[in-house]
Design an enzyme around this catalytic site. Structure first.
Site, PDB file in Angstrom:
ATOM      1  N   ASP A   1       0.807  -1.225   0.000  1.00 42.21           N
ATOM      2  CA  ASP A   1       0.000   0.000   0.000  1.00 42.21           C
ATOM      3  C   ASP A   1       0.842   1.277   0.000  1.00 42.21           C
ATOM      4  OD1 ASP A   1      -2.250  -1.652   0.118  1.00 42.21           O
ATOM      5  OD2 ASP A   1      -2.190  -1.710   2.300  1.00 42.21           O
TER       6      ASP A   1
ATOM      7  N   LYS B   1       1.870   1.976  -5.177  1.00 36.20           N
ATOM      8  CA  LYS B   1       2.398   1.377  -6.408  1.00 36.20           C
ATOM      9  C   LYS B   1       1.466   1.646  -7.601  1.00 36.20           C
ATOM     10  CE  LYS B   1       2.430  -2.611  -4.304  1.00 36.20           C
ATOM     11  NZ  LYS B   1       2.162  -2.171  -2.920  1.00 36.20           N
TER      12      LYS B   1
ATOM     13  N   GLY C   1      -4.401  -4.454  -3.779  1.00 32.40           N
ATOM     14  CA  GLY C   1      -5.415  -3.429  -3.987  1.00 32.40           C
ATOM     15  C   GLY C   1      -4.694  -2.173  -4.409  1.00 32.40           C
ATOM     16  N   HIS C   2      -4.758  -1.847  -5.698  1.00 38.37           N
ATOM     17  CA  HIS C   2      -4.018  -0.707  -6.235  1.00 38.37           C
ATOM     18  C   HIS C   2      -5.016   0.361  -6.673  1.00 38.37           C
ATOM     19  CE1 HIS C   2      -0.381  -3.549  -7.200  1.00 38.37           C
ATOM     20  NE2 HIS C   2      -0.719  -3.522  -5.917  1.00 38.37           N
TER      21      HIS C   2
ATOM     22  N   GLN D   1       2.089  -6.159  -3.067  1.00 37.92           N
ATOM     23  CA  GLN D   1       2.581  -6.259  -1.685  1.00 37.92           C
ATOM     24  C   GLN D   1       3.893  -5.457  -1.535  1.00 37.92           C
ATOM     25  OE1 GLN D   1       1.572  -9.675  -3.172  1.00 37.92           O
ATOM     26  NE2 GLN D   1      -0.373  -8.766  -2.671  1.00 37.92           N
TER      27      GLN D   1
HETATM   28  P1  GDP Z   1      -0.679   0.204  -3.556  1.00 38.29           P
HETATM   29  O1  GDP Z   1      -1.274  -1.051  -3.022  1.00 38.29           O
HETATM   30  O2  GDP Z   1       0.789   0.293  -3.313  1.00 38.29           O
HETATM   31  O3  GDP Z   1      -1.025   0.463  -4.991  1.00 38.29           O
HETATM   32  O4  GDP Z   1      -1.323   1.385  -2.710  1.00 38.29           O
HETATM   33  P2  GDP Z   1      -2.893   1.557  -2.364  1.00 38.29           P
HETATM   34  O5  GDP Z   1      -3.581   2.042  -3.584  1.00 38.29           O
HETATM   35  O6  GDP Z   1      -3.421   0.355  -1.686  1.00 38.29           O
HETATM   36  O7  GDP Z   1      -2.810   2.672  -1.243  1.00 38.29           O
HETATM   37  C1  GDP Z   1      -2.274   3.924  -1.480  1.00 38.29           C
HETATM   38  C2  GDP Z   1      -3.364   4.968  -1.248  1.00 38.29           C
HETATM   39  O8  GDP Z   1      -2.775   6.251  -1.184  1.00 38.29           O
HETATM   40  C3  GDP Z   1      -4.378   5.037  -2.384  1.00 38.29           C
HETATM   41  O9  GDP Z   1      -5.622   5.402  -1.848  1.00 38.29           O
HETATM   42  C4  GDP Z   1      -3.838   6.149  -3.270  1.00 38.29           C
HETATM   43  O10 GDP Z   1      -4.851   6.808  -4.011  1.00 38.29           O
HETATM   44  C5  GDP Z   1      -3.241   7.071  -2.251  1.00 38.29           C
HETATM   45  N1  GDP Z   1      -2.047   7.816  -2.686  1.00 38.29           N
HETATM   46  C6  GDP Z   1      -1.059   7.434  -3.536  1.00 38.29           C
HETATM   47  N2  GDP Z   1      -0.108   8.392  -3.595  1.00 38.29           N
HETATM   48  C7  GDP Z   1      -0.493   9.383  -2.776  1.00 38.29           C
HETATM   49  C8  GDP Z   1       0.086  10.631  -2.374  1.00 38.29           C
HETATM   50  O11 GDP Z   1       1.180  11.018  -2.792  1.00 38.29           O
HETATM   51  N3  GDP Z   1      -0.619  11.376  -1.464  1.00 38.29           N
HETATM   52  C9  GDP Z   1      -1.812  10.981  -0.953  1.00 38.29           C
HETATM   53  N4  GDP Z   1      -2.424  11.766  -0.077  1.00 38.29           N
HETATM   54  N5  GDP Z   1      -2.381   9.814  -1.304  1.00 38.29           N
HETATM   55  C10 GDP Z   1      -1.731   9.029  -2.186  1.00 38.29           C
HETATM   56  P1  IMO Z   2      -0.828  -4.261  -2.189  1.00 37.28           P
HETATM   57  O1  IMO Z   2      -0.396  -4.816  -3.520  1.00 37.28           O
HETATM   58  C1  IMO Z   2      -0.857  -4.662   2.135  1.00 37.28           C
HETATM   59  C2  IMO Z   2      -0.937  -8.717   3.778  1.00 37.28           C
HETATM   60  C3  IMO Z   2      -2.176  -9.149   4.531  1.00 37.28           C
HETATM   61  C4  IMO Z   2      -1.538 -10.098   5.543  1.00 37.28           C
HETATM   62  C5  IMO Z   2      -0.442 -10.778   4.748  1.00 37.28           C
HETATM   63  C6  IMO Z   2      -0.824 -12.128   4.171  1.00 37.28           C
HETATM   64  O2  IMO Z   2      -2.118  -3.543  -2.244  1.00 37.28           O
HETATM   65  O3  IMO Z   2       0.262  -3.484  -1.560  1.00 37.28           O
HETATM   66  P2  IMO Z   2      -2.347 -12.882   2.116  1.00 37.28           P
HETATM   67  O4  IMO Z   2      -3.798 -12.667   1.839  1.00 37.28           O
HETATM   68  O5  IMO Z   2      -1.450 -12.335   1.054  1.00 37.28           O
HETATM   69  O6  IMO Z   2      -2.021 -14.297   2.452  1.00 37.28           O
HETATM   70  O7  IMO Z   2      -2.058 -12.042   3.477  1.00 37.28           O
HETATM   71  O8  IMO Z   2      -0.136  -9.882   3.673  1.00 37.28           O
HETATM   72  N1  IMO Z   2      -1.166  -8.215   2.405  1.00 37.28           N
HETATM   73  C7  IMO Z   2      -1.091  -6.923   2.062  1.00 37.28           C
HETATM   74  N2  IMO Z   2      -0.891  -5.821   2.806  1.00 37.28           N
HETATM   75  N3  IMO Z   2      -0.970  -4.545   0.802  1.00 37.28           N
HETATM   76  C8  IMO Z   2      -1.148  -5.640   0.028  1.00 37.28           C
HETATM   77  O9  IMO Z   2      -1.142  -5.578  -1.316  1.00 37.28           O
HETATM   78  C9  IMO Z   2      -1.257  -6.900   0.658  1.00 37.28           C
HETATM   79  N4  IMO Z   2      -1.438  -8.167   0.219  1.00 37.28           N
HETATM   80  C10 IMO Z   2      -1.367  -8.962   1.292  1.00 37.28           C
HETATM   81  O10 IMO Z   2      -2.806  -8.062   5.137  1.00 37.28           O
HETATM   82  O11 IMO Z   2      -0.927  -9.355   6.576  1.00 37.28           O
HETATM   83 MG    MG Z   3      -2.845  -1.688  -1.815  1.00 35.29          MG
END
Ligand code: GDP
Ligand code: IMO
Ligand code: MG
Length: 429
Positions: free
Chosen positions: A13, A16, A40-41, A223
């Site tokens: 999170d 990416k 979850g991107h 991840q």
């Molecule tokens: P990922 O799993 O690495 O793709 O990240 P996620 O999408 O799960 O979580 C990142 C969250 O931060 C998302 O809701 C993005 O829209 C948000 N985000 C990404 N870059 C920025 C930033 O520079 N500032 C803020 N405030 N939010 C951001």
């Molecule tokens: P993105 O790509 C954050 C965490 C789960 C748990 C552990 C194992 O959005 O960054 P699993 O279901 O993979 O067996 O769970 O990994 N986890 C993540 N945490 N971002 C993710 O993906 C994750 N995918 C799995 O919360 O701790």
């Molecule tokens: Mg994510």
């Protein structure tokens, strides 16, 4: 170095999806190489918000998007996601989307087992996403997985089903569950097969062609390094290798294909699920980071645990994953803090450590050593150039860069695609 490999350098999170989407318009192909729909991107483009779990983030810009063999694929989740994205106006065709035909499938039995195990684990609970990721990878390594290419040969599945059921029926009996409904499973696979098979192909061949033509490939990790099954906070990890090297094995290209390794790093730290987290803040400051950063999981909606930036962890991730440069995201979330802390080392049993030890008990026991920096009161949200940043924010970025021994290539200042500062173009290296 025409290719770029994006990986998370913390516990996932890090942003990416946003960075891959931003880079995708300049890439010729975007490839997912590990993980599954546990990812979850989130992509924000104007008024539209796209949440992707399985589809590569390049699909939104219409860039050729590929699911590599290293991914575990839930065909029903894929169908639901394709339909959701199409509902948002994204075009997904056999021209711009392909799935490796040697990709192992996540079956309903994997999701059930994930839930049963977590339910029975007591204090050993990992806090998985409940998507069946672990059991699916176990079956792949155990040589009893059903793969995408099997969907075209369902009449010859008996030996594979025998192996699968012999393993799972014994486990299920231990949980008081009935054996696998073989006929029901075959029927469900028969129904979903045409949908998956229209995209299926030996993607290594397609990628070879793309690469020969001199095209730029963007690998999209899921991840983060601290969730890597070897290098992460074991056993509180996911079941795949999340490090950059997996881009090669998980797509069918050699190791030189990874190119510029772009580590995505949040300006503070978050984690979902159980496991050690040295800089975690269970106070108002942690609450404030979570609220300002909207730190709720995209996949499960769970509240993310929050804490200060941990330079020891990120330095380790960058070293292990061979990171060329980082994208520092969510800098804007730190706007308005009087002071900001950065962890520069740990104390364990009276000793100072400059690395994160391997054992879970030591990982839980380390005490962070902090350096305190002055914050900034101006806003960085939406900044698109270095000149838009307050002096103190620049100092913070420079200190992070120094501590992690890796240069900053990009800075992200909001969820919006264009709110990104380019310091060094990863595709130009
Ligand atoms: P990922 O799993 O690495 O793709 O990240 P996620 O999408 O799960 O979580 C990142 C969250 O931060 C998302 O809701 C993005 O829209 C948000 N985000 C990404 N870059 C920025 C930033 O520079 N500032 C803020 N405030 N939010 C951001
Ligand atoms: P993105 O790509 C954050 C965490 C789960 C748990 C552990 C194992 O959005 O960054 P699993 O279901 O993979 O067996 O769970 O990994 N986890 C993540 N945490 N971002 C993710 O993906 C994750 N995918 C799995 O919360 O701790
Ligand atoms: Mg994510």
């Amino acid at each position: 170095m025409a290719n770029v490999t994006v990986i998370g350098a913390q516990w996932g999170d890090e942003g990416k999806g946003k960075i891959v989407d931003w880079l995708a318009s300049r890439a010729d192909a975007v490839v997912r190489f590990q993980g599954g729909h546990n990812a979850g991107h989130t992509l924000v483009v104007g008024e539209q918000v796209y949440k992707l779990s399985l589809l590569p983030s390049g699909i939104v810009t219409g860039t050729l998007s590929i699911i590599g063999n290293g991914v575990v694929l839930d065909p029903w989740a894929l169908k639901a996601e394709v339909e959701k994205l199409e509902g948002q106006g994204v075009s997904i065709t056999t021209e711009n989307f392909a799935i490796a035909d040697n990709c192992p499938l996540i079956l309903p039995v994997h999701r059930e087992l994930d839930g049963l195990r977590e339910g029975a684990a007591g204090s050993g609970k990992i806090g998985t996403t409940g998507r069946g990721i672990g059991p699916a990878y176990e079956d792949k390594v155990g040589r009893r997985a059903i793969r995408v290419c099997d969907l075209a040969h369902l009449d010859h599945l008996e030996p594979q089903l025998d192996r699968l059921c012999a393993h799972h029926d014994a486990l299920r009996a231990g949980f008081g569950e009935p054996p696998i409904d073989r006929a029901g499973l075959i029927e469900a696979l028969r129904e979903i097969a045409p949908f998956v098979l229209q995209y299926a192909q030996p993607v290594w061949k397609r990628l070879k062609k793309v690469r020969k033509a001199g095209a730029r490939i963007l690998f999209e990790g899921a991840q983060g390094v601290l969730l890597d099954v070897d290098h992460g906070t074991y056993p509180f990890v996911t079941s795949s290798n999340t490090v950059s090297g997996t881009a090669a094995s998980g797509s069918g290209l050699g190791p030189s294909a990874t190119g510029f390794v772009l580590g995505i790093v949040k300006a503070y730290t978050t984690r979902v699920g159980s496991g050690p987290f040295p800089t975690e803040l269970e106070d108002d400051t942690g609450q404030r980071l979570g609220e300002r950063g909207h730190e709720f999981g995209t996949v499960t909606g769970r509240k993310r645990r929050c804490g200060w930036f941990d330079a020891v962890l990120v330095r380790q991730s960058c070293a292990i994953s061979g990171v060329t440069g980082i994208a520092l995201t969510k800098l804007d979330v730190l706007d308005g803090f009087e002071t900001i802390k950065v962890c520069t080392g740990y104390r364990l049993n009276g000793k100072v450590l400059d690395y994160f030890p391997s054992h879970a008990a030591d990982q839980a026991a380390v005490e962070p050593i902090y350096e305190e920096m002055q914050g900034w009161q101006e806003t960085t949200a939406g900044a698109r150039s270095w000149a838009d940043l307050p002096a103190q924010a620049i100092k913070y970025i420079q200190r992070v860069q120094e501590l992690i021994e890796t240069p900053v290539a990009l800075v992200s200042t909001s969820p919006e695609r264009e709110d990104t500062i380019l310091v060094r173009d990863p595709f130009q290296d």
